[in-house]
Design an enzyme around this catalytic site. Structure first.
Site, PDB file in Angstrom:
ATOM      1  N   ASP A 102       0.833  -1.206   0.000  1.00 37.48           N
ATOM      2  CA  ASP A 102       0.000   0.000   0.000  1.00 37.48           C
ATOM      3  C   ASP A 102       0.870   1.259   0.000  1.00 37.48           C
ATOM      4  O   ASP A 102       2.006   1.227   0.471  1.00 37.48           O
ATOM      5  CB  ASP A 102      -0.859   0.060   1.267  1.00 37.48           C
ATOM      6  CG  ASP A 102      -1.812  -1.111   1.358  1.00 37.48           C
ATOM      7  OD1 ASP A 102      -2.164  -1.663   0.308  1.00 37.48           O
ATOM      8  OD2 ASP A 102      -2.178  -1.459   2.491  1.00 37.48           O
TER       9      ASP A 102
HETATM   10  N1  URA Z   1      -1.121  -5.979   3.788  1.00 39.34           N
HETATM   11  C1  URA Z   1      -1.600  -4.724   3.825  1.00 39.34           C
HETATM   12  O1  URA Z   1      -2.623  -4.464   4.426  1.00 39.34           O
HETATM   13  N2  URA Z   1      -0.905  -3.768   3.181  1.00 39.34           N
HETATM   14  C2  URA Z   1       0.227  -3.995   2.526  1.00 39.34           C
HETATM   15  O2  URA Z   1       0.805  -3.075   1.966  1.00 39.34           O
HETATM   16  C3  URA Z   1       0.710  -5.305   2.496  1.00 39.34           C
HETATM   17  C4  URA Z   1       0.008  -6.292   3.128  1.00 39.34           C
END
Ligand code: URA
Length: 242
Positions: A102
């Protein structure tokens, strides 16, 4: 010289088996001639087309990157935000991230131009272990952590068993730091798993991917994977597919 099906698979167009099917069914041309046999090898100067579209052939490259927070796991962004490939401008191959972290998540991300490798690692049944460290709101009870270990129900299905470890807690601020180890890669999985037990994630970092760590790197740094590391990842992902 490389086998035609391997060249097609590397370009990310299809798995090796699907590439063989494309060849047998007459979708593939080499230097303008339809090739239907599977043993054919091609060199870097041969022009390969699938359904009339030339495939891009570059030397495969593999990088490990310490993604900082506030960077998009993409190759471009129409809103002008920073993207991971901004950190690889000196690399002439057209690399892209394997899966995504993310925007606000930091940590270990792989980038490559090898489509077959990327697809293999992103295969939902691969066995690759990912280690995340999350700072969450509140202090989860043992039972809550146990439910993460057993698997929690998310809107797109139940998560597979996970490992958790409470690393520290701040009773005054009512926050805790938790290590979560998972094999899957559902969208925003870690954040949604913690939400499911009532603890919002405040900060998230991916610390390990299989045997790869961020050792020696600072946010924004990258390095090339060794041939051994690439081979290890391939072997691991192939084991999971069986
Ligand atoms: N899980 C998440 O919630 N975000 C990420 O970036 C990776 C795994």
């Amino acid at each position: 010289m490389e086998r035609l099906q391997k060249v097609i698979a590397h370009a990310g167009i299809a798995s090796r088996r699907k590439a063989e099917q494309l060849i047998s069914e007459g979708h593939v041309r080499v230097n303008g001639q339809v090739v239907k046999e599977l043993g054919v090898k091609v060199g870097s100067n041969d022009k390969v087309e699938v359904d009339g579209i030339p495939i891009e052939r570059e030397q495969p490259v593999y990088f490990l990157f310490y993604k900082p927070r506030g960077v998009l796991s993409a190759v471009s962004d129409d809103k002008g935000r920073k993207v991971v490939t901004d950190y690889f401008q000196q690399i002439e191959q057209r690399i892209y991230p394997v899966g995504r972290l993310d925007y606000e998540t930091s940590g270990l991300l792989l980038l490559t131009n090898d489509g077959e490798f990327a697809n293999l690692l992103m295969h939902p049944r691969n066995e690759i272990e990912k280690v995340y460290v999350a700072k969450v709101k509140g202090i989860p009870s043992k039972e809550s952590l146990r439910s993460l270990q057993k698997g929690v129900r998310l809107e797109d299905g139940k998560t597979a068993p996970a490992k958790t470890k409470l690393l520290s807690m701040d009773k005054k601020k009512q926050t805790s730091i938790i290590e979560l180890i998972i094999h899957e890669g559902k969208n925003r999985q870690v954040r949604r798993m913690f939400e499911a037990i009532g603890h919002n994630v405040l900060k998230l970092k991916r610390e390990r991917y299989a045997a790869l760590t961020l050792e020696g790197l600072s946010p924004g740094d990258g390095r090339e994977l060794t041939a051994h590391e690439v081979k290890q990842l391939r072997t691991l992902a192939n084991q999971g597919k069986k």
